[in-house]
Write an enzyme that holds these catalytic residues in place. Structure first.
Site, PDB file in Angstrom:
ATOM      1  NE  ARG A  91       7.463  39.988  15.208  1.00 12.08           N
ATOM      2  CZ  ARG A  91       6.950  39.379  14.159  1.00 12.08           C
ATOM      3  NH1 ARG A  91       6.319  40.030  13.199  1.00 12.08           N
ATOM      4  NH2 ARG A  91       7.050  38.069  14.009  1.00 12.08           N
ATOM      5  CB  ALA A 122      13.729  34.975  10.967  1.00 12.92           C
ATOM      6  NE  ARG A 146      14.923  40.894  18.040  1.00 16.63           N
ATOM      7  CZ  ARG A 146      13.725  40.307  17.951  1.00 16.63           C
ATOM      8  NH1 ARG A 146      12.934  40.585  16.937  1.00 16.63           N
ATOM      9  NH2 ARG A 146      13.322  39.447  18.873  1.00 16.63           N
ATOM     10  CD  GLN A 169       5.957  38.740  19.145  1.00 19.29           C
ATOM     11  OE1 GLN A 169       5.306  38.372  20.129  1.00 19.29           O
ATOM     12  NE2 GLN A 169       7.263  38.875  19.182  1.00 19.29           N
ATOM     13  CG  ASP A 199      13.367  33.656  15.117  1.00 14.13           C
ATOM     14  OD1 ASP A 199      12.317  33.135  15.512  1.00 14.13           O
ATOM     15  OD2 ASP A 199      13.457  34.833  14.722  1.00 14.13           O
ATOM     16  CG  ASN A 250       9.592  29.953  16.066  1.00 15.07           C
ATOM     17  OD1 ASN A 250       9.911  30.870  15.326  1.00 15.07           O
ATOM     18  ND2 ASN A 250       8.317  29.692  16.328  1.00 15.07           N
ATOM     19  CE  LYS A 251       8.953  35.732  19.710  1.00 13.52           C
ATOM     20  NZ  LYS A 251      10.075  36.578  20.262  1.00 13.52           N
TER      21      LYS A 251
HETATM   22  O1  MRU Z   1      10.809  38.310  18.302  1.00 15.13           O
HETATM   23  P1  MRU Z   1      10.197  38.175  16.936  1.00 15.13           P
HETATM   24  O2  MRU Z   1       8.817  38.723  16.846  1.00 15.13           O
HETATM   25  O3  MRU Z   1      11.126  38.708  15.855  1.00 15.13           O
HETATM   26  O4  MRU Z   1      10.116  36.609  16.721  1.00 15.13           O
HETATM   27  C1  MRU Z   1       9.568  36.109  15.536  1.00 15.13           C
HETATM   28  C2  MRU Z   1       9.435  34.642  15.521  1.00 15.13           C
HETATM   29  O5  MRU Z   1       9.800  33.954  16.447  1.00 15.13           O
HETATM   30  C3  MRU Z   1       8.913  34.023  14.270  1.00 15.13           C
HETATM   31  O6  MRU Z   1       8.198  32.873  14.552  1.00 15.13           O
HETATM   32  C4  MRU Z   1      10.117  33.668  13.396  1.00 15.13           C
HETATM   33  O7  MRU Z   1      10.875  34.803  13.107  1.00 15.13           O
HETATM   34  C5  MRU Z   1       9.752  32.975  12.157  1.00 15.13           C
HETATM   35  S1  MRU Z   1       8.907  33.955  10.941  1.00 15.13           S
HETATM   36  C6  MRU Z   1      10.034  34.321   9.696  1.00 15.13           C
END
Ligand code: MRU
Length: 337
Positions: free
Chosen positions: A53, A55, A90, A192, A233, A243-244
């Protein structure tokens, strides 16, 4: 799908021949296991099921999955079908689409499509690695000795090759000998922060503590957080950032408390065709991730649960976006096109 034990200095993803190797992130921090992905479908499913996981790592894996497709299929129709299958794994991470399109376009008319496809995917991985270090250098200039840093989700070595995105300035500042402390948001529902960021920071010997997602405002008000770094992302043309889930609230709280809030991401995360944040597709994940923990129900069984994986932070809350090209005002990000 074969599994092995890891006994080496690690990176999130690499390949030998047509086989892709990843650290299974669903097993961290308790077990470090390598998974071998031997086909396009296996690699796309590993993205979908979040064995990998973040990005950047999603992008590299998607590039390899596309290359595996070139090794497995030869007619245009099958390749297109494989591309759509990878892209359906995704929906939010722009790097995924950047990688499938780049590998597909470069390989389809090449003399040896399969060879060119793997070389292009390797190139994406190496570019991420290089860009991560450069972003780390730009970001570390913002970190003073003694700083306390907040981060959300995992945007470290597991999320993008090299030093990650949001954690790259942190690794660099630590390497420069600065005395720093990191608050890692636990990042419900998949944890995470608590499971992966904390594991990474501990591996690197960087002082840190896990906090529950709702505690960030408490520490900000106490002036215990000096700067915030998050990854992205997808970044829209106008500087809005996906982002998350939970990133938006941290940005609003930062503005309220006059704390600089930086987004760190390579240019491959910018979607120049997306005018603003509302147009970014947001992944909705299973309600089970909210209601269950390791298959044990922790919520009222009869209630529904909603589970958006990402949110949008409007550009006005972002102090700066750090890419491999420098530190930009969010409203200027379109000029990188
Ligand atoms: O759902 P995930 O764990 O893939 O989400 C990841 C994130 O939101 C990260 O903050 C994001 O990908 C940036 S890191 C390259």
């Amino acid at each position: 799908m074969k599994k092995n034990k890891l006994n080496q200095d690690w990176t999130a993803i690499w390949r030998k021949g047509h086989t892709v190797f990843i650290i299974d992130q669903t097993k961290l921090p308790f077990n470090v296991e390598i998974v071998e992905l031997q086909s396009c479908i296996e690699t796309a499913n590993a993205i979908k099921n979040m064995l990998l996981r973040g990005a950047g790592t999603i992008g590299v894996a998607a590039g390899y999955a596309m290359a595996q497709a070139f090794a497995e299929y030869s007619n245009e129709q099958e390749l297109q079908k494989a591309k759509l299958f990878i892209e359906s794994s995704r929906p939010t991470a722009q790097n995924l689409f950047y990688a499938t399109n780049r590998v597909y376009e470069e390989a389809r008319n090449a003399e040896n499509p399969e060879k060119r496809a793997f070389e292009t995917a390797d190139q994406i991985l190496h570019e991420d690695e290089k860009n991560s270090r450069i972003m780390g250098e730009f970001g570390a200039e913002l970190i003073q000795d003694g700083f306390n840093i907040l981060t959300h989700c995992n945007a470290g070595k597991l999320a993008i090759q090299g030093w990650g995105s949001a954690l790259a300035p942190v690794y660099m500042a630590h390497e420069q000998g600065k005395d720093i402390f990191v608050y890692a948001d636990e990042t419900r529902p998949r944890l995470q922060g608590a499971q992966i960021t904390a594991w990474e920071l501990q591996q690197a010997g960087i002082p840190h503590a896990i906090i529950v997602d709702n505690a960030a405002g408490f520490y900000m008000l106490q002036r215990k957080i000096d700067i915030v770094f998050v990854g992205a992302d997808r970044i829209a043309y106008n500087g809005d950032v996906a982002n998350k889930i939970g990133t938006y609230e941290k940005a609003v709280l930062s503005k309220e408390n006059n704390i600089p809030f930086y987004v760190v991401a390579p240019c491959s995360t910018i979607d120049f065709s997306c005018s603003c944040g509302v147009n970014i597709p947001i992944e909705e994940r299973s309600s089970d991730e909210v209601k269950k923990f390791r298959n044990v129900l922790i919520a009222n069984p009869e209630s529904d649960a909603l589970n958006p994986a990402f949110d949008i932070t409007p550009a006005k809350y972002i102090t700066g976006i750090i890419t491999e090209k420098g530190i930009h005002k969010p409203e200027d990000i379109h000029s990188l096109k």
